[in-house]
Design a protein around this motif. Structure first.
Motif, PDB file in Angstrom:
ATOM      1  N   VAL A  93      44.972 -10.554 -15.440  1.00  0.00           N
ATOM      2  CA  VAL A  93      45.927 -10.789 -16.526  1.00  0.00           C
ATOM      3  C   VAL A  93      45.185 -11.347 -17.735  1.00  0.00           C
ATOM      4  O   VAL A  93      44.583 -12.420 -17.666  1.00  0.00           O
ATOM      5  N   MET A  94      45.218 -10.606 -18.830  1.00  0.00           N
ATOM      6  CA  MET A  94      44.550 -11.042 -20.071  1.00  0.00           C
ATOM      7  C   MET A  94      45.564 -11.753 -20.963  1.00  0.00           C
ATOM      8  O   MET A  94      46.128 -11.161 -21.885  1.00  0.00           O
ATOM      9  N   ALA A  95      45.760 -13.046 -20.674  1.00  0.00           N
ATOM     10  CA  ALA A  95      46.686 -13.840 -21.490  1.00  0.00           C
ATOM     11  C   ALA A  95      45.964 -14.553 -22.634  1.00  0.00           C
ATOM     12  O   ALA A  95      46.610 -15.189 -23.463  1.00  0.00           O
ATOM     13  N   ALA A  96      44.646 -14.473 -22.663  1.00  0.00           N
ATOM     14  CA  ALA A  96      43.888 -15.163 -23.714  1.00  0.00           C
ATOM     15  C   ALA A  96      44.131 -14.518 -25.077  1.00  0.00           C
ATOM     16  O   ALA A  96      44.343 -13.308 -25.175  1.00  0.00           O
ATOM     17  N   ALA A  97      44.107 -15.357 -26.109  1.00  0.00           N
ATOM     18  CA  ALA A  97      44.142 -14.861 -27.487  1.00  0.00           C
ATOM     19  C   ALA A  97      42.690 -14.676 -27.913  1.00  0.00           C
ATOM     20  O   ALA A  97      41.999 -15.631 -28.273  1.00  0.00           O
ATOM     21  N   ALA A  99      39.771 -13.397 -30.254  1.00  0.00           N
ATOM     22  CA  ALA A  99      39.592 -13.082 -31.673  1.00  0.00           C
ATOM     23  C   ALA A  99      39.211 -11.619 -31.825  1.00  0.00           C
ATOM     24  O   ALA A  99      38.342 -11.119 -31.110  1.00  0.00           O
ATOM     25  N   ASP A 100      39.867 -10.926 -32.741  1.00  0.00           N
ATOM     26  CA  ASP A 100      39.521  -9.530 -32.998  1.00  0.00           C
ATOM     27  C   ASP A 100      38.206  -9.429 -33.764  1.00  0.00           C
ATOM     28  O   ASP A 100      37.510  -8.428 -33.670  1.00  0.00           O
ATOM     29  N   PHE A 101      37.898 -10.473 -34.544  1.00  0.00           N
ATOM     30  CA  PHE A 101      36.682 -10.460 -35.362  1.00  0.00           C
ATOM     31  C   PHE A 101      35.895 -11.744 -35.161  1.00  0.00           C
ATOM     32  O   PHE A 101      36.460 -12.787 -34.849  1.00  0.00           O
ATOM     33  N   ASN A 126      34.991  -7.592 -32.654  1.00  0.00           N
ATOM     34  CA  ASN A 126      34.696  -7.887 -31.250  1.00  0.00           C
ATOM     35  C   ASN A 126      35.118  -6.707 -30.385  1.00  0.00           C
ATOM     36  O   ASN A 126      36.088  -6.020 -30.707  1.00  0.00           O
ATOM     37  N   PRO A 127      34.429  -6.479 -29.268  1.00  0.00           N
ATOM     38  CA  PRO A 127      34.888  -5.432 -28.350  1.00  0.00           C
ATOM     39  C   PRO A 127      36.245  -5.812 -27.771  1.00  0.00           C
ATOM     40  O   PRO A 127      36.551  -7.000 -27.633  1.00  0.00           O
ATOM     41  N   ASP A 128      37.069  -4.824 -27.452  1.00  0.00           N
ATOM     42  CA  ASP A 128      38.365  -5.078 -26.825  1.00  0.00           C
ATOM     43  C   ASP A 128      38.138  -5.210 -25.315  1.00  0.00           C
ATOM     44  O   ASP A 128      37.889  -4.224 -24.623  1.00  0.00           O
ATOM     45  N   ILE A 129      38.209  -6.439 -24.828  1.00  0.00           N
ATOM     46  CA  ILE A 129      37.883  -6.720 -23.427  1.00  0.00           C
ATOM     47  C   ILE A 129      38.891  -6.047 -22.498  1.00  0.00           C
ATOM     48  O   ILE A 129      38.525  -5.471 -21.472  1.00  0.00           O
ATOM     49  N   LEU A 130      40.171  -6.113 -22.876  1.00  0.00           N
ATOM     50  CA  LEU A 130      41.220  -5.498 -22.052  1.00  0.00           C
ATOM     51  C   LEU A 130      40.952  -4.004 -21.861  1.00  0.00           C
ATOM     52  O   LEU A 130      41.034  -3.490 -20.736  1.00  0.00           O
ATOM     53  N   VAL A 131      40.608  -3.316 -22.935  1.00  0.00           N
ATOM     54  CA  VAL A 131      40.314  -1.883 -22.848  1.00  0.00           C
ATOM     55  C   VAL A 131      39.104  -1.644 -21.933  1.00  0.00           C
ATOM     56  O   VAL A 131      39.105  -0.726 -21.107  1.00  0.00           O
ATOM     57  N   GLY A 145      48.270  -6.873 -19.873  1.00  0.00           N
ATOM     58  CA  GLY A 145      47.895  -7.332 -21.207  1.00  0.00           C
ATOM     59  C   GLY A 145      49.032  -8.089 -21.859  1.00  0.00           C
ATOM     60  O   GLY A 145      50.171  -8.047 -21.386  1.00  0.00           O
ATOM     61  N   PHE A 146      48.713  -8.776 -22.922  1.00  0.00           N
ATOM     62  CA  PHE A 146      49.710  -9.502 -23.712  1.00  0.00           C
ATOM     63  C   PHE A 146      49.709  -8.961 -25.129  1.00  0.00           C
ATOM     64  O   PHE A 146      48.681  -8.506 -25.621  1.00  0.00           O
ATOM     65  N   ALA A 147      50.850  -9.051 -25.786  1.00  0.00           N
ATOM     66  CA  ALA A 147      50.928  -8.681 -27.196  1.00  0.00           C
ATOM     67  C   ALA A 147      51.801  -9.701 -27.896  1.00  0.00           C
ATOM     68  O   ALA A 147      52.939  -9.916 -27.501  1.00  0.00           O
ATOM     69  N   GLU A 163      53.395   1.184 -28.143  1.00  0.00           N
ATOM     70  CA  GLU A 163      52.172   1.797 -28.681  1.00  0.00           C
ATOM     71  C   GLU A 163      50.936   1.086 -28.134  1.00  0.00           C
ATOM     72  O   GLU A 163      49.959   1.727 -27.755  1.00  0.00           O
ATOM     73  N   LYS A 164      51.005  -0.245 -28.124  1.00  0.00           N
ATOM     74  CA  LYS A 164      49.858  -1.038 -27.657  1.00  0.00           C
ATOM     75  C   LYS A 164      49.593  -0.775 -26.188  1.00  0.00           C
ATOM     76  O   LYS A 164      48.451  -0.621 -25.768  1.00  0.00           O
ATOM     77  N   LEU A 165      50.640  -0.703 -25.394  1.00  0.00           N
ATOM     78  CA  LEU A 165      50.503  -0.425 -23.956  1.00  0.00           C
ATOM     79  C   LEU A 165      49.771   0.901 -23.748  1.00  0.00           C
ATOM     80  O   LEU A 165      48.848   1.000 -22.935  1.00  0.00           O
ATOM     81  N   ARG A 167      47.838   2.483 -25.930  1.00  0.00           N
ATOM     82  CA  ARG A 167      46.482   2.412 -26.490  1.00  0.00           C
ATOM     83  C   ARG A 167      45.540   1.676 -25.559  1.00  0.00           C
ATOM     84  O   ARG A 167      44.393   2.056 -25.380  1.00  0.00           O
ATOM     85  N   LYS A 168      46.033   0.584 -24.936  1.00  0.00           N
ATOM     86  CA  LYS A 168      45.169  -0.236 -24.088  1.00  0.00           C
ATOM     87  C   LYS A 168      45.025   0.360 -22.687  1.00  0.00           C
ATOM     88  O   LYS A 168      44.048   0.116 -22.004  1.00  0.00           O
ATOM     89  N   GLY A 169      46.036   1.076 -22.231  1.00  0.00           N
ATOM     90  CA  GLY A 169      45.965   1.717 -20.924  1.00  0.00           C
ATOM     91  C   GLY A 169      46.211   0.793 -19.747  1.00  0.00           C
ATOM     92  O   GLY A 169      45.934   1.154 -18.604  1.00  0.00           O
TER      93      GLY A 169
HETATM   94  O1  C5P Z   1      45.239  -5.837 -29.920  1.00  0.00           O
HETATM   95  P1  C5P Z   1      45.755  -7.205 -29.576  1.00  0.00           P
HETATM   96  O2  C5P Z   1      44.797  -8.315 -29.912  1.00  0.00           O
HETATM   97  O3  C5P Z   1      47.147  -7.474 -30.042  1.00  0.00           O
HETATM   98  O4  C5P Z   1      45.868  -7.156 -27.990  1.00  0.00           O
HETATM   99  C1  C5P Z   1      46.215  -8.256 -27.232  1.00  0.00           C
HETATM  100  C2  C5P Z   1      45.765  -8.063 -25.802  1.00  0.00           C
HETATM  101  O5  C5P Z   1      44.433  -7.577 -25.757  1.00  0.00           O
HETATM  102  C3  C5P Z   1      45.734  -9.378 -25.043  1.00  0.00           C
HETATM  103  O6  C5P Z   1      45.961  -9.102 -23.677  1.00  0.00           O
HETATM  104  C4  C5P Z   1      44.313  -9.860 -25.302  1.00  0.00           C
HETATM  105  O7  C5P Z   1      43.891 -10.756 -24.281  1.00  0.00           O
HETATM  106  C5  C5P Z   1      43.533  -8.555 -25.288  1.00  0.00           C
HETATM  107  N1  C5P Z   1      42.348  -8.514 -26.156  1.00  0.00           N
HETATM  108  C6  C5P Z   1      41.092  -8.342 -25.603  1.00  0.00           C
HETATM  109  N2  C5P Z   1      39.975  -8.267 -26.401  1.00  0.00           N
HETATM  110  C7  C5P Z   1      40.093  -8.346 -27.741  1.00  0.00           C
HETATM  111  C8  C5P Z   1      41.368  -8.507 -28.332  1.00  0.00           C
HETATM  112  C9  C5P Z   1      42.464  -8.600 -27.514  1.00  0.00           C
HETATM  113  O8  C5P Z   1      40.985  -8.254 -24.373  1.00  0.00           O
HETATM  114  N3  C5P Z   1      39.000  -8.269 -28.478  1.00  0.00           N
END
Ligand code: C5P
Length: 223
Positions: A93-97, A99-101, A126-131, A145-147, A163-165, A167-169
């Motif tokens: 479960v990726m509940a962490a916020a 940072a996108d950058f 930053n790389p998208d860890i969830l993806v 994932g969380f949004a 859409e996010k669901l 996109r993230k898969g």
């Molecule tokens: O795209 P957004 O940031 O809204 O997506 C949120 C989800 O993606 C959360 O589950 C968050 O933990 C995860 N995330 C991630 N890596 C990132 C940005 C968001 O895993 N760089």
């Protein structure tokens, strides 16, 4: 009492907000308290799971009982900790916020005030860890994932969530509406739980522990 329906399961939960360093004393951060992620970890342990909590910066929360806590700072550290701990996990479960950058450069010593005009701050993505976790998913592993969506004029947080669901898969996406005193830094939470199978469940306003239970119910039916 909670059911012991996660007995024998191993789960990994990320929580809190990452801090992206600019120099040895400064960072870019966010308002995540970590409360929802901590509640998820605590409830999973109470339901019998073996739990690893990857904790970025949080409010002053006590460690949940019987949970292995791995502390991280930046998104890069959180990424490394997730990849190292998800092997063999039944649910992630990726509940962490996250940072996108991040600041494009990390200064080795404290950045000095220069002239009258501040230098523009260069950022890198930053790389998208969830993806990444979805791409590396093991057979049967359930990924959530969380949004955090701001309810815009059209009020279409759910539409953005769908859409996010896609996109993230991931298998499940928890959509929280933020911006009107909801979700960040508060004890209660509410939203929707969207499933990749098309299911859409409203999560009525309640404690973060109650929401955590609803989320684990949805994970459990998919295990
Ligand atoms: O795209 P957004 O940031 O809204 O997506 C949120 C989800 O993606 C959360 O589950 C968050 O933990 C995860 N995330 C991630 N890596 C990132 C940005 C968001 O895993 N760089």
């Amino acid at each position: 009492a909670l059911p012991r329906d996660l007995e024998g399961r191993r789960v990994v939960v990320s929580a809190g907000g990452t801090r992206e360093p600019l120099d040895p004393v400064r960072f870019l951060g966010n308002r995540s308290s970590g409360r929802q992620g901590y509640a998820l970890a605590r409830v999973a342990a109470q339901r019998g799971a073996s739990v690893t909590l990857v904790a970025a910066h949080t409010a002053d929360l006590g460690d949940p009982a019987a949970v292995e806590v791995v502390r991280v700072g930046s998104a890069a550290q959180l990424r490394e900790a997730m990849h190292a701990t998800v092997k063999g996990a039944d649910a992630v479960v990726m509940a962490a916020a996250v940072a996108d950058f991040r600041p494009a450069a990390l200064a080795q010593s404290k950045i000095k005030k220069s002239g009258a005009e501040p230098d523009p701050l260069a950022l890198a993505k930053n790389p998208d860890i969830l993806v990444e976790l979805v791409k590396a998913r093991e057979p049967g592993q359930v990924i959530v994932g969380f949004a955090a969506e701001t309810g815009d004029a059209s009020g279409d947080a759910l539409h953005h969530g769908r859409e996010k669901l896609a996109r993230k898969g991931c298998d499940l996406l928890v959509v929280n509406v933020v911006g009107d005193g909801q979700a960040f830094e508060v004890p209660d939470n509410a939203g929707w739980l969207l499933g990749a199978d098309g299911t859409e469940t409203e999560l009525a306003r309640g404690s973060k522990a109650l929401l955590a239970s609803r989320i684990w119910d949805a994970v459990h039916t998919r295990l």
